[in-house]
Scaffold this active site. Structure first.
Site, short mmCIF file in Angstrom:
data_model
loop_
_atom_site.label_atom_id
_atom_site.label_comp_id
_atom_site.label_asym_id
_atom_site.label_seq_id
_atom_site.Cartn_x
_atom_site.Cartn_y
_atom_site.Cartn_z
N THR A 66 -7.82 -8.26 18.07
CA THR A 66 -7.78 -8.82 19.42
C THR A 66 -7.77 -10.34 19.42
O THR A 66 -7.09 -10.97 20.24
CB THR A 66 -8.97 -8.30 20.25
OG1 THR A 66 -8.96 -6.87 20.24
CG2 THR A 66 -8.90 -8.79 21.67
N ASP A 86 -10.31 1.72 13.47
CA ASP A 86 -9.47 0.83 12.67
C ASP A 86 -8.63 1.60 11.66
O ASP A 86 -7.50 1.23 11.38
CB ASP A 86 -10.32 -0.18 11.89
CG ASP A 86 -11.06 -1.15 12.78
OD1 ASP A 86 -10.41 -1.74 13.66
OD2 ASP A 86 -12.27 -1.33 12.58
N ILE A 134 -5.98 -2.57 20.83
CA ILE A 134 -5.36 -3.78 20.26
C ILE A 134 -6.19 -4.16 19.05
O ILE A 134 -7.24 -4.79 19.18
CB ILE A 134 -5.31 -4.95 21.27
CG1 ILE A 134 -4.55 -4.59 22.53
CG2 ILE A 134 -4.64 -6.17 20.60
CD1 ILE A 134 -4.49 -5.71 23.56
N ASP A 135 -5.74 -3.74 17.89
CA ASP A 135 -6.41 -4.15 16.66
C ASP A 135 -6.10 -5.63 16.41
O ASP A 135 -4.96 -6.05 16.57
CB ASP A 135 -5.92 -3.30 15.49
CG ASP A 135 -6.70 -3.57 14.21
OD1 ASP A 135 -7.90 -3.26 14.20
OD2 ASP A 135 -6.12 -4.12 13.27
N ASP A 188 -7.69 -4.68 26.30
CA ASP A 188 -7.98 -3.57 25.38
C ASP A 188 -8.35 -2.30 26.14
O ASP A 188 -7.84 -1.21 25.85
CB ASP A 188 -9.15 -3.93 24.46
CG ASP A 188 -8.83 -5.04 23.49
OD1 ASP A 188 -8.44 -4.73 22.37
OD2 ASP A 188 -8.99 -6.22 23.85
N GLU A 223 -12.58 2.31 20.95
CA GLU A 223 -13.50 1.23 20.60
C GLU A 223 -14.26 0.71 21.81
O GLU A 223 -15.42 0.30 21.71
CB GLU A 223 -12.70 0.09 19.95
CG GLU A 223 -13.50 -1.16 19.67
CD GLU A 223 -12.66 -2.27 19.09
OE1 GLU A 223 -13.24 -3.31 18.75
OE2 GLU A 223 -11.43 -2.12 19.00
N ASP A 232 -7.42 2.52 18.59
CA ASP A 232 -7.72 1.09 18.61
C ASP A 232 -6.65 0.46 19.48
O ASP A 232 -5.51 0.29 19.06
CB ASP A 232 -7.70 0.49 17.20
CG ASP A 232 -8.34 -0.89 17.17
OD1 ASP A 232 -8.45 -1.52 18.24
OD2 ASP A 232 -8.73 -1.36 16.08
#
Length: 372
Positions: free
Chosen positions: A159, A299, A156-157, A54, A79, A154
């Site tokens: 994860t 998000d 890697i939404d 991420d 994030e 974001d």
């Protein structure tokens, strides 16, 4: 803002390549799926790698956008924290260095000296050039400058779904309940003075496998919503007479029961806030309802811009219900992205604390508020 939308798409494409690389290359895949516990595991190292996927994507996006648009530097938010512990207990700040070799050397400080190949693979992906073939993007002029916007990333939404990597999950009415396909890259731009989302890119790195090569292929979606400009790579979906709702599995039973009265069929369940928001934009569902404060600015910013471009939006559920109870004489408050929540610390400063409702067609929003 000439060039900013293509830049957002380009960095999402590079991010998607890094995400696919982590799943496809054996040195990285072994690290990604390894157990965190057990006598043969280095807990610090494995935990750091899973976060590193991420963080590295986030820092790539920050680097590329900040280099191309210096006005954005200091206004690109994500994030993840970029700091890690090295083997000696010191702190390493992950960043994109001047050369692939320098970036690989920095990554080795996090991964450990035995992971030379993994660090080299990641560094090569970070420094690759991305060329877009979508000529339409270069012609779009939203009418606001990079100096007036901020960015939410974001990297890697969803994860956990990315790490789990399940590919055998069957879709239900077009919606994948869980698995690798729900892992997305989200990049959104908002006006600094108002917090209104104006540009959004959703990238699906794991959309489908090529039938010949078996390699994952991705796709992306973008939207522009600034002033009177509404442009989108998607067309507004046709509204169903009775709205179909997509929910989190953790949604309260009382909310599920109330929404069952809408008549749109059983609620669809899916992982990942970004993926559920995408389902609304694609017309696979009409509304995403979340009653809890479990999503954050990163998000929702990018999907929110796309939904606005399609004629819809994302409102705070708590505030929208208050307006509804008072007779609905004003518009429900849409989410904003420029100010942290007062009195909160860390990531909680950027929570969407009033829940949310995402929609394309306003009549579906009204139906949901009436049911709740």
């Amino acid at each position: 803002m000439a060039g900013l939308l293509p830049a957002l798409v380009a960095v999402s494409q590079k991010a998607a390549e890094v995400a696919r690389l982590c799943r496809a290359e054996e040195p990285l895949f072994r690290l990604l799926v390894a157990e965190k516990t057990g006598p043969d595991r280095n807990a610090r190292f494995l935990r750091d790698f899973k976060t590193l996927a991420d963080v590295l994507i986030q820092e790539v996006i920050k680097h590329d956008l900040g280099t191309q648009f210096p006005e954005l530097q200091g206004h690109i938010h994500g994030e993840e924290s970029s700091e890690f512990r090295d083997a000696e207990g010191g702190t390493v700040t992950v960043r994109v260095c001047a050369t692939p070799g320098d970036t690989a050397a920095l990554l080795l400080a996090v991964l450990g000296p035995e992971q030379t190949r993994a660090a080299e693979l990641l560094a090569e992906a970070v420094h690759q050039e991305v060329t877009l073939e979508d000529m339409e993007l270069a012609c779009i002029e939203p009418g606001v400058s990079p100096g007036d916007v901020g960015i939410w990333i974001d990297p890697i939404d969803s994860t956990n779904e990315f790490i789990g990597g399940r590919e055998d999950v069957a879709a239900v009415d077009g919606v994948v309940p869980r698995g690798l396909r729900s892992a997305l890259v989200l990049v959104g731009a908002f006006e600094r003075h108002s917090g209104v989302p104006v540009l959004g890119v959703i990238n699906e790195p794991f959309f489908q496998r090529d039938p010949q090569t078996r390699r994952w292929q991705g796709r992306y979606h973008w939207g522009v919503a600034h002033g009177n400009t509404r442009l989108c790579s998607l067309s507004p979906p046709a509204p169903r007479p009775c709205p179909r709702v997509v929910l989190s599995r953790a949604e309260a039973l009382a909310v599920r029961g109330a929404l069952a009265s809408l008549g749109g069929g059983p609620p669809l369940l899916a992982a990942g806030a970004g993926y559920k928001l995408l389902c609304v934009a694609l017309g696979l569902a009409d509304v995403f309802v979340l009653s809890q404060a479990t999503t954050f600015a990163w998000d929702s910013c990018a999907p929110h811009a796309i939904l606005r471009a399609l004629g819809g939006g994302v409102v705070a559920l708590e505030g929208a219900l208050r307006v509804w109870r008072e007779g609905g004489s004003e518009e429900p408050p849409e989410l904003r992205y420029h100010r942290p929540q007062a009195g909160r610390e860390g990531s909680e400063r950027w929570t969407n604390c009033g829940g949310l409702v995402a929609f394309v067609h306003p009549q579906h929003l009204r139906a949901v508020l009436a049911a709740l």
